[in-house]
Every structure is written in C-alpha cells, then in structure tokens.
Design an enzyme around this catalytic site. Structure first.
Site, PDB file in Angstrom:
ATOM      1  N   SER A 101       0.668  -1.147   0.090  1.00 17.79           N
ATOM      2  CA  SER A 101      -0.120  -0.119  -0.002  1.00 17.79           C
ATOM      3  C   SER A 101       0.858   1.198  -0.003  1.00 17.79           C
ATOM      4  CB  SER A 101      -0.882  -0.106   1.225  1.00 17.79           C
ATOM      5  OG  SER A 101      -1.742   0.990   1.080  1.00 17.79           O
ATOM      6  N   ASP A 240      -2.673   6.334  -3.473  1.00 17.59           N
ATOM      7  CA  ASP A 240      -1.463   5.683  -2.763  1.00 17.59           C
ATOM      8  C   ASP A 240      -0.921   4.698  -3.800  1.00 17.59           C
ATOM      9  OD1 ASP A 240      -3.638   3.923  -2.392  1.00 17.59           O
ATOM     10  OD2 ASP A 240      -3.067   3.367  -0.418  1.00 17.59           O
ATOM     11  N   ASP A 242      -1.048   1.368  -3.899  1.00 15.14           N
ATOM     12  CA  ASP A 242      -2.042   0.242  -4.585  1.00 15.14           C
ATOM     13  C   ASP A 242      -3.303   0.868  -5.038  1.00 15.14           C
ATOM     14  OD1 ASP A 242      -2.983   0.582  -1.953  1.00 15.14           O
ATOM     15  OD2 ASP A 242      -3.616  -1.505  -1.783  1.00 15.14           O
ATOM     16  N   ASP A 244      -5.906   2.078  -3.326  1.00 12.78           N
ATOM     17  CA  ASP A 244      -7.368   1.898  -2.643  1.00 12.78           C
ATOM     18  C   ASP A 244      -7.573   3.249  -1.829  1.00 12.78           C
ATOM     19  OD1 ASP A 244      -5.458   1.744  -0.619  1.00 12.78           O
ATOM     20  OD2 ASP A 244      -6.132  -0.079   0.092  1.00 12.78           O
TER      21      ASP A 244
END
Length: 444
Positions: A101, A240, A242, A244
């Site tokens: 992440s 960010d 990833d 999400d």
C-alpha cells in the site's frame, strides 16, 4: 485463535525478512490454494503494485498455487480494487494482491480477496494459517496448475471505473493534476479521467521499482499541492501506491481529506435520493463531519480504525458509504472494496451535478481542530489503566462538553499510546492534548 502471520490487512513486512521471503510466500500460496479452492474454476488472479520485489513474490505465489493444483492468472501491475473487481468478473476462486500500500518500496505484503471480490473473513484467514502448519505437498504432475496472463486487464478496469460516472456528465471543463505515487494506478487513472473529457496533467507515473510513494501520492500531497498551483489546475487527485485511497486538492491548494470527501459524496447521494442509511466513519473521524451530517439528518456511526472494520459495520447495518480520514473510502453502491479512482469519480460526479467547484463543496463542512500526540511506552505497564490518566481525560472531557472529543488508543503496530483531542478552539485543544500526554508519559 492467535494469529502468527495475518494482520488487519493481510501479511506484510520488510522484504527478505519473515514473513516476506520467497519460501514463505510460496507456502502461503499453497496454503491459500488448499483453503480457497471451492468454486471449481481453479483460477486465482494475481495482481501487484510496482515494487521491484513484486516480480520475486509473484513467481513464489505462482509456484505455490500451482503446487496446490490451482491456475495462477497474472494481471501484472494493477490497483488493489481492480484485482477485487476482476476476481469477481472472472468468477475466480480468489484474488491475490502483492502490495504494501502506502509503505516504502522495501516493504511488501500479500492480501487476498474472495470470489465475491471482498476481503477474506477472519475464519478463512485462520484456516490458511492452520494450513501453513502442514508440510507442503505437491499434487500429481497431471493436476498441476498452468499459469496464464490477462493482457487486457487494464482496459477492462478502466471501462469499469468509467461506468460509475453517468454518461450524461463529462469532465470537459476540468484541468486535473493526477498523482499516481509511481504505483499501481500509473497506467489506469490518467486514462480514466482523460477518456471522461478532462485535461489531465500527470505526476508520479514513472515507476522504476524503487520510487513508489517516494515524496508523491496521497501520503505526501505537498508535491501535488505545488503542481496544482503551478498549473493553475481546477483540482488535483493523489492516490497511494496500490490505489485504494486518495486525497484531493482544490484550486487554492487546500488538501481535501477523506472526511470532507465522505461528506461531499453523502450529500450528493442524499440529494439524489439514493443514500442508504447513513455513513460509517472511524474513531478518528473528525467531529466536524458528524456535525455537518447531523445538519442533513444523516447518521454517522464510528467503527474501530481500519478499513476492514468500516466494511464490517457497513455490512452489519446494510449501509453503502463509509471510510477513513486517510482517504480510504468505500462506496458499496459502486464496488466491493475501497477504491481511490471510483471514490474520486463520485466526488467529481457530485461537483458536476451541483455545478460547484471542489473548493465550494468542501467549504460546506467545517472541520474541528484535531491534535494527535504519540506517546511511546515500554509495554510493561498499561498507561490507559492509570488513575491519573483517566482523571485527566475526565477533566478535559468536562471542559470540552459537547463541543469536542477525547480519544486514547494503543497503536496496533508500535508501543505507542495515541492521544487525540479535538474541539472548536485550536490553542485550547493543543493544551488539553499536551496535558493528557504528560500524564500518559508519567504513567509509562
């Protein structure tokens, strides 16, 4: 059961150290395959962000899944919510994301999605941990899984994102700066906004395996603020690593956080008559959001900090909208998990319908000053059980009355007590937070 590997968001750590090692990840793939193989398709989709370690961990997962008799399907770099969506549409047994992440490049992690595109329930993760205790055994050669790749995965997800933005609206009038954090949205997000008509200026779209989240993205929005002002853009959007979660920036350079974005989306849904129930926030959700929603007669309930707890409460209440001030926003009327691109499109949809700028929309919610102080402790004693700490909290709560909040909680990852105070007057809030922090320090 006591967990050895899974945290609140899958398995995560520093690459090369347990549990993020090739041998562990291979066995994790095998164990997950043994537990998750129930649907009959035998397909498990694997996506990753842009970290250099993703190649190594992808190969290890592929080997483990194949040894369990499953068919690894490689997506390449894809946002976490894209893997959830594609897992659902391909009717796969499960989806796997290789990502840490918003963490630096030297960290990585593994998280799983069910065949419905939702995060795995605790009992399934527990079953995978139990399977890890068994010896890895390979199926017969004729039953080994064969790997394949979906080459048009980015295009499929781009079209899905666009489908959440009404066809009668467009972004033709907007100049948008899009910061992809050199992460998994780099080849997705710019196309989504361009194809909806926006004039897009990109940054953080040149991943090299080492620069993910490096002074870019939603956790470091300063660069986006500067670029929005420099380009005289209408707004900026930062994701960010990833994809999400997100942070937005209005044309004045003001950072619009998750609480403000939740308000904008909730207000629009209410005006359209499509808001189901209320909004789920967390213990850290700003009191200003609660006050603003109350004026609209929209209830707010608070979950523990962490998107999985927001999701659990949404499912429990049958509501559709929730999130965290960090920008992790869940729109269950559109998709099954937190999705930065789709959340940003819901904000832009609200702006287009209201014929207002992001600046005008975010002015409708007044955030309360919120001070957070982290106090490190030894771990031998619990400062929260201290009589002096509890007395200090009671005194501050009495002084704040109905115009503020006090929250003390332990960090889930470090020996820290997080002291949070919010209220109407910043200097007063700061003084109260420092007063409690002194007592917590003394109680270590």
């Amino acid at each position: 059961m006591s967990r050895k590997y899974f945290g609140t968001d899958g398995v995560r750590g520093k690459v090369g150290e347990m549990p993020i090692t090739p041998d562990f990840v291979m066995k994790l793939g095998w164990a997950a395959g043994k537990v998750l193989a129930k649907q009959g398709s035998k397909k498990v989709l694997i996506g990753k962000d842009t970290r250099i370690s993703g190649y190594m961990l992808e190969a290890a997962l592929e080997a483990g899944l194949s040894a369990a008799g499953l068919k690894p399907v490689l997506l390449g770099p894809m946002p976490t919510p894209a893997v959830a969506y594609l897992t659902r549409t391909f009717r796969a047994e499960a989806g796997v994301v290789i990502s840490a992440s918003h963490n630096p490049f030297y960290d990585n992690g593994i998280k799983f999605f069910s065949t419905q595109g939702t995060k795995l329930p605790d009992e399934v993760e527990d079953a995978i941990e139990q399977a890890m205790e068994q010896d890895l055994c390979c199926v017969e050669s004729a039953q080994l899984g064969k790997a394949s790749r979906i080459d048009d995965a980015p295009g499929r997800y781009i079209e899905f994102c666009k489908s959440t933005f009404p066809s009668e609206l467009s972004l033709d009038e907007l100049k948008i700066v899009v910061d992809c954090a050199h992460g998994a949205t780099y080849h997705i997000a710019p196309s989504v906004f361009r194809e909806l008509g926006a004039d897009v200026i990109t940054m953080g779209c040149a991943p090299d395996g080492l620069n993910i989240n490096d002074n870019v993205g939603s956790t470091a929005p300063k660069a986006l603020v500067e670029r929005v002002l420099q380009e005289k853009a209408d707004l900026g959007i930062a994701f960010d690593g990833d994809g999400d979660r997100l942070i937005m920036v209005d044309h004045t350079g003001y950072e619009v956080d998750g609480d403000e974005l939740l308000y904008i989306i909730a207000r629009d849904l209410q005006q359209q008559g499509t808001l189901v129930g209320g909004v789920v926030g967390t213990l850290m959700t700003n009191l200003g959001l609660e006050v603003a929603l109350t004026k609209l007669d929209i209830p707010l309930v608070r979950a523990k900090v962490g998107d999985r707890y927001v999701m659990e409460l949404l499912q429990e209440k049958g509501w559709r909208l929730g999130g965290e001030n960090s920008g992790h926003i869940i729109c269950l009327d559109q998709t099954t998990t937190g999705d930065g691109i789709i959340a940003s499109l819901q904000v832009l949809k609200a702006a287009s319908r209201a014929n207002k700028t992001l600046f005008e929309l975010r002015k409708e919610i007044k955030k309360f000053p919120q001070i957070l102080i982290n106090v490190r402790f030894s771990g031998e004693h619990d400062p929260l059980s201290s009589v002096e700490v509890q007395q200090s909290v009671r005194e501050v709560e009495q002084a704040l009355g109905n115009t503020g909040r006090v929250l003390l909680r332990k960090s889930g990852t470090e020996p820290l007590i997080r002291v949070m105070v919010e209220g109407e007057i910043e200097a007063e809030v700061k003084s109260f937070a420092e007063k409690i922090a002194v007592q917590v320090t003394a109680a270590k």
